[in-house]
Design a protein around this motif. Structure first.
Motif, PDB file in Angstrom:
ATOM      1  N   ARG A 189       0.844  -1.198   0.000  1.00 42.25           N
ATOM      2  CA  ARG A 189       0.000   0.000   0.000  1.00 42.25           C
ATOM      3  C   ARG A 189       0.881   1.249   0.000  1.00 42.25           C
ATOM      4  N   PRO A 190       0.530   2.254  -0.785  1.00 45.48           N
ATOM      5  CA  PRO A 190       1.300   3.497  -0.751  1.00 45.48           C
ATOM      6  C   PRO A 190       1.247   4.112   0.645  1.00 45.48           C
ATOM      7  N   PRO A 191       2.330   4.703   1.093  1.00 49.41           N
ATOM      8  CA  PRO A 191       2.317   5.320   2.438  1.00 49.41           C
ATOM      9  C   PRO A 191       1.329   6.479   2.479  1.00 49.41           C
ATOM     10  N   PRO A 192       0.556   6.606   3.566  1.00 50.79           N
ATOM     11  CA  PRO A 192      -0.412   7.713   3.646  1.00 50.79           C
ATOM     12  C   PRO A 192       0.251   9.078   3.627  1.00 50.79           C
ATOM     13  N   GLN A 193       1.438   9.184   4.270  1.00 48.88           N
ATOM     14  CA  GLN A 193       2.200  10.433   4.265  1.00 48.88           C
ATOM     15  C   GLN A 193       3.644  10.113   3.872  1.00 48.88           C
ATOM     16  N   PRO A 194       3.900  10.030   2.574  1.00 51.94           N
ATOM     17  CA  PRO A 194       5.233   9.600   2.120  1.00 51.94           C
ATOM     18  C   PRO A 194       6.331  10.573   2.510  1.00 51.94           C
ATOM     19  N   MET A 195       7.496  10.000   2.822  1.00 48.77           N
ATOM     20  CA  MET A 195       8.686  10.789   3.138  1.00 48.77           C
ATOM     21  C   MET A 195       9.614  10.788   1.933  1.00 48.77           C
ATOM     22  N   ARG A 196      10.349  11.863   1.785  1.00 52.01           N
ATOM     23  CA  ARG A 196      11.312  11.941   0.687  1.00 52.01           C
ATOM     24  C   ARG A 196      12.554  11.155   1.065  1.00 52.01           C
ATOM     25  N   LEU A 197      13.038  10.360   0.129  1.00 48.77           N
ATOM     26  CA  LEU A 197      14.253   9.593   0.355  1.00 48.77           C
ATOM     27  C   LEU A 197      15.454  10.496   0.110  1.00 48.77           C
ATOM     28  N   PRO A 198      16.261  10.752   1.134  1.00 51.08           N
ATOM     29  CA  PRO A 198      17.414  11.639   0.927  1.00 51.08           C
ATOM     30  C   PRO A 198      18.466  10.965   0.050  1.00 51.08           C
ATOM     31  N   ASP A 199      19.341  11.775  -0.518  1.00 49.29           N
ATOM     32  CA  ASP A 199      20.453  11.222  -1.289  1.00 49.29           C
ATOM     33  C   ASP A 199      21.319  10.369  -0.368  1.00 49.29           C
ATOM     34  N   GLY A 200      21.744   9.241  -0.872  1.00 49.31           N
ATOM     35  CA  GLY A 200      22.547   8.350  -0.040  1.00 49.31           C
ATOM     36  C   GLY A 200      23.269   7.329  -0.885  1.00 49.31           C
ATOM     37  N   PRO A 201      24.185   6.615  -0.268  1.00 46.57           N
ATOM     38  CA  PRO A 201      25.011   5.654  -1.011  1.00 46.57           C
ATOM     39  C   PRO A 201      24.340   4.305  -1.226  1.00 46.57           C
ATOM     40  N   GLY A 202      23.195   4.047  -0.581  1.00 44.26           N
ATOM     41  CA  GLY A 202      22.519   2.774  -0.768  1.00 44.26           C
ATOM     42  C   GLY A 202      22.759   1.791   0.351  1.00 44.26           C
TER      43      GLY A 202
ATOM     44  N   GLU B 123       6.245  -8.913   9.541  1.00 49.03           N
ATOM     45  CA  GLU B 123       6.851  -8.271  10.703  1.00 49.03           C
ATOM     46  C   GLU B 123       8.241  -7.789  10.316  1.00 49.03           C
ATOM     47  N   GLY B 124       8.754  -6.855  11.110  1.00 55.41           N
ATOM     48  CA  GLY B 124      10.100  -6.353  10.873  1.00 55.41           C
ATOM     49  C   GLY B 124      10.111  -5.146   9.955  1.00 55.41           C
ATOM     50  N   SER B 125      11.310  -4.664   9.669  1.00 59.29           N
ATOM     51  CA  SER B 125      11.446  -3.452   8.853  1.00 59.29           C
ATOM     52  C   SER B 125      12.623  -3.593   7.888  1.00 59.29           C
ATOM     53  N   VAL B 126      12.500  -2.860   6.775  1.00 60.21           N
ATOM     54  CA  VAL B 126      13.560  -2.770   5.772  1.00 60.21           C
ATOM     55  C   VAL B 126      13.868  -1.292   5.602  1.00 60.21           C
ATOM     56  N   GLU B 127      15.146  -0.925   5.753  1.00 59.51           N
ATOM     57  CA  GLU B 127      15.539   0.484   5.665  1.00 59.51           C
ATOM     58  C   GLU B 127      16.545   0.682   4.537  1.00 59.51           C
ATOM     59  N   LEU B 128      16.359   1.777   3.826  1.00 61.29           N
ATOM     60  CA  LEU B 128      17.293   2.196   2.785  1.00 61.29           C
ATOM     61  C   LEU B 128      17.840   3.552   3.161  1.00 61.29           C
ATOM     62  N   ASP B 129      19.131   3.606   3.412  1.00 63.15           N
ATOM     63  CA  ASP B 129      19.796   4.838   3.855  1.00 63.15           C
ATOM     64  C   ASP B 129      19.084   5.439   5.064  1.00 63.15           C
ATOM     65  N   GLY B 130      18.716   4.564   5.999  1.00 64.51           N
ATOM     66  CA  GLY B 130      18.138   4.995   7.259  1.00 64.51           C
ATOM     67  C   GLY B 130      16.659   5.301   7.229  1.00 64.51           C
ATOM     68  N   VAL B 131      16.007   5.148   6.068  1.00 64.87           N
ATOM     69  CA  VAL B 131      14.576   5.456   5.940  1.00 64.87           C
ATOM     70  C   VAL B 131      13.818   4.153   5.672  1.00 64.87           C
ATOM     71  N   PRO B 132      12.779   3.848   6.468  1.00 64.06           N
ATOM     72  CA  PRO B 132      11.987   2.635   6.184  1.00 64.06           C
ATOM     73  C   PRO B 132      11.383   2.713   4.782  1.00 64.06           C
ATOM     74  N   VAL B 133      11.513   1.643   4.037  1.00 68.16           N
ATOM     75  CA  VAL B 133      11.006   1.668   2.655  1.00 68.16           C
ATOM     76  C   VAL B 133       9.486   1.809   2.621  1.00 68.16           C
ATOM     77  N   THR B 134       8.802   1.484   3.719  1.00 64.15           N
ATOM     78  CA  THR B 134       7.338   1.573   3.743  1.00 64.15           C
ATOM     79  C   THR B 134       6.838   3.007   3.788  1.00 64.15           C
ATOM     80  N   VAL B 135       7.708   3.980   4.093  1.00 64.98           N
ATOM     81  CA  VAL B 135       7.270   5.377   4.148  1.00 64.98           C
ATOM     82  C   VAL B 135       7.758   6.164   2.939  1.00 64.98           C
ATOM     83  N   ILE B 136       8.474   5.512   2.041  1.00 67.55           N
ATOM     84  CA  ILE B 136       8.973   6.179   0.828  1.00 67.55           C
ATOM     85  C   ILE B 136       7.902   6.085  -0.251  1.00 67.55           C
TER      86      ILE B 136
END
Length: 615
Positions: free
Chosen positions: A352-365, A420-433
């Motif tokens: 599901r798309p995040p209700p309030q999406p966050m911007r993914l900052p520039d990062g190395p991955g 359950e659990g979380s996946v993060e890309l450059d410190g941001v949970p992918v579920t809020v991107i």
């Protein structure tokens, strides 16, 4: 690649096994049918609301037609009486002609508007259905097999097209009957009273039909979809069937639902027949009774000859309510069809798309998976898995078949979400991107890339349709695909249908498509499995620059592929058993067993990892 959809269709054989004589056996199917019909009603209400302007026009036209029909017997009676008395005959004939003309024009316009409204409903349902099927992702394929989806997309989505006309036809029939009974009462109250005696039995008969026929209707459509699914499975596996000489067995498997299809059809026809003969007796009996009473009233001088003719006409209009049976049959079919569409539309999407999406900052991955648990059905594929992938590292994911390697990498780009659990890309949970931004940040290359697009150029540029030819050619060179593409009849402009390619060539186009995407994370899910060792080495060398500039995960089946990675994530029993270089893990017999390779095999000798600084 052969289809594995047989399992889903075999499981379907356990459904609807009850007999019609057992209330217990039918309790489940009837409950499911009732729920499906409820969903169908909700969807039909949405369809009507979306086309409320057309429905309003259709209602006006139907009202005009009903009014003209109800006025016709009155005008006819006046014309007959005018002929007998030779008074006002011209005016009576003009009025009768006008009423008949209004009825004809309204009826024609009603058909045209109804057809247009129905086509809009079908287009909306199919558009919504296709969108939701794509949103359901891989889990949706398990719940709704291809043949079942095609059945819903064609037959089920087309069924409700007639709903607007049928709904108003039912309302018109009821209004006509009520108006005719009122007209009979105005002529003589006894005529209306006699006709009213037949209304309660008619209502009971129709109610019994709706209750008894809905479950067989639904079961009939499910059996049709099951046969379509089995046929598509067989078509995808045609080479295996031909090679194994099992065509006769496949025919029997495909047609196995036929007895249940026949049973559902016979049950439906039996219910229709029972209702039909009861109504066919009730209608003429009422007509004879009312006309007989009208004849008695004419003999006593209480009504005129014209009123007798009008009474006979109104009785014919009133018993036209018997046509409600056919309308109810069609409406029930619309309801069941809409319910099958709603079943897919109401299924939760894979993500599901995040209700309030966050911007993914520039990062190395930088990637981090924490306590990730994924369940498929009753099976736990990933069990509280933890994994950290350093930015810019190339990590090979290895494990025995069925350990969930593809499931693991699917959670990174949200092709599916863990329970359950979380996946993060450059410190941001992918579920809020926001999903579009995540798709640009994480790109995939699969074992069997889909042939999407009109030409080879379109396929490579599928995720970036604005890419120039120079960019597409550069990506193809990166994947060692430029040579065989230029050898095609029209090069990059060759239509995909006219571009026969081996599995390895197709995989290289998939790699080129991934190379064209400027993503910080590149995931190769068995994307080099169809390449021979020499070609794989060539492609890996070509991809070296691409891989060293970004984080990459490679689902690996070959020791040589794992050896070229910086680290190996050894997946076992739903968790990461070890995260280390291939050379450190190779002495472990359990690790070597993952590849089913001879330890002395040349392909098992670790090769140097790519230089992180680039070539």
């Amino acid at each position: 690649m052969e289809s594995k959809g047989v399992v889903s269709t075999e499981l379907a054989d356990t459904d609807d096994s009850g007999t019609d004589g057992s209330v217990t056996a039918l309790a489940g199917p009837r409950a499911a049918s009732a729920a499906q019909r409820a969903g169908g009603r909700r969807l039909l209400r949405k369809a009507v609301y979306r086309n409320r302007a057309l429905m309003g026009l259709l209602t006006v036209l139907t009202a005009l037609r009903v009014a003209a029909m109800l006025a016709t017997p009155v005008m006819l009676a006046r014309a007959i009486d005018a002929v007998r008395t030779d008074e006002g005959m011209g005016a009576a004939m003009v009025a009768l002609t006008l009423v008949l003309a209004v009825a004809a024009v309204a009826d024609t316009a009603e058909d045209l508007v109804g057809a247009y409204c129905g086509s809009r409903i079908t287009a909306w349902l199919r558009h919504s259905l296709i969108g939701r099927v794509l949103e359901l992702g891989v889990p949706g394929q398990r719940r709704f097999p291809t043949g079942d989806v095609l059945s819903r997309l064609t037959e089920s989505a087309g069924g409700p097209a007639g709903f607007p006309v049928l709904l108003l036809s039912a309302a018109a029939s009821l209004a006509t009957t009520v108006g005719a009974v009122i007209a009979l009462a105005l002529i003589d109250w006894s005529l209306a009273a006699v006709f009213a005696l037949g209304i309660p039995p008619g209502i009971v008969v129709l109610r019994v039909f709706v209750v008894q026929a809905s479950e067989p209707f639904s079961r009939y459509q499910r059996c049709q979809a099951e046969i379509a699914t089995r046929l598509l499975d067989a078509r995808q596996g045609i080479r295996t069937i031909r090679a194994g000489g099992t065509a006769d067995r496949e025919v029997r498997r495909i047609l196995r639902p036929l007895p249940r299809l026949r049973q559902a059809g016979h049950r439906t026809w039996a219910v229709q027949g029972q209702v039909s003969w009861r109504l066919s007796l009730l209608a003429p009996a009422l007509q004879v009774l009312v006309v007989g009473v009208a004849g008695v009233r004419l003999a006593s001088g209480d009504i005129t000859t014209g009123q007798l003719v009008a009474a006979a006409s109104y009785t014919s209009l009133a018993i036209g309510a018997a046509t409600l049976f056919d309308i109810f049959v069609a409406l029930l079919n619309c309801e069941v069809s809409a319910g099958r569409v709603e079943e897919v539309l109401s299924a939760p999407p894979a993500v599901r798309p995040p209700p309030q999406p966050m911007r993914l900052p520039d990062g190395p991955g930088h990637l981090r998976l924490s306590q990730v648990t994924v369940r498929i059905g009753d099976r736990t594929v990933l069990d509280r898995l933890d994994l950290t992938v350093p930015a810019g590292a190339c990590v090979a994911v290895v494990g025995a078949s069925g350990t969930g390697k593809s499931v693991l990498v699917s959670t990174i780009g949200r092709l599916l979400d863990p329970a359950e659990g979380s996946v993060e890309l450059d410190g941001v949970p992918v579920t809020v991107i926001a999903l579009p931004q995540l798709r640009r940040a994480v790109t995939y290359a699969f074992e069997r890339p889909a042939l999407l697009g009109a030409t080879v150029h379109d396929m490579i540029a599928y995720a970036r349709p604005e890419a120039t030819r120079a960019e597409v050619v550069r990506a193809a060179r990166t994947a060692a695909a430029d040579g065989f593409v230029r050898a095609l009849p029209a090069g990059y402009d060759t239509p995909l249908a006219q571009a026969p390619m081996s599995g390895g060539e197709l995989q290289r186009l998939g790699l080129a498509r991934a190379a064209l995407t400027d993503a910080r994370v590149l995931i190769l899910d068995d994307a080099t499995n169809s390449l021979d060792t020499a070609t794989e080495l060539k492609v890996t060398q070509a991809l070296r620059t691409l891989l060293t500039r970004r984080t990459s995960l490679v689902v690996a089946r070959r020791p040589a592929t794992a050896a070229r990675a910086d680290l190996v994530a050894w997946l076992d029993a739903g968790r990461i058993r070890a995260l280390a270089p291939h050379a450190d893990l190779w002495p472990d017999p359990g690790y070597r067993a993952v590849f089913s390779a001879d330890p002395a095999s040349p392909s098992a000798v670790p090769a140097p990892c790519p230089d992180p600084a680039g070539p």
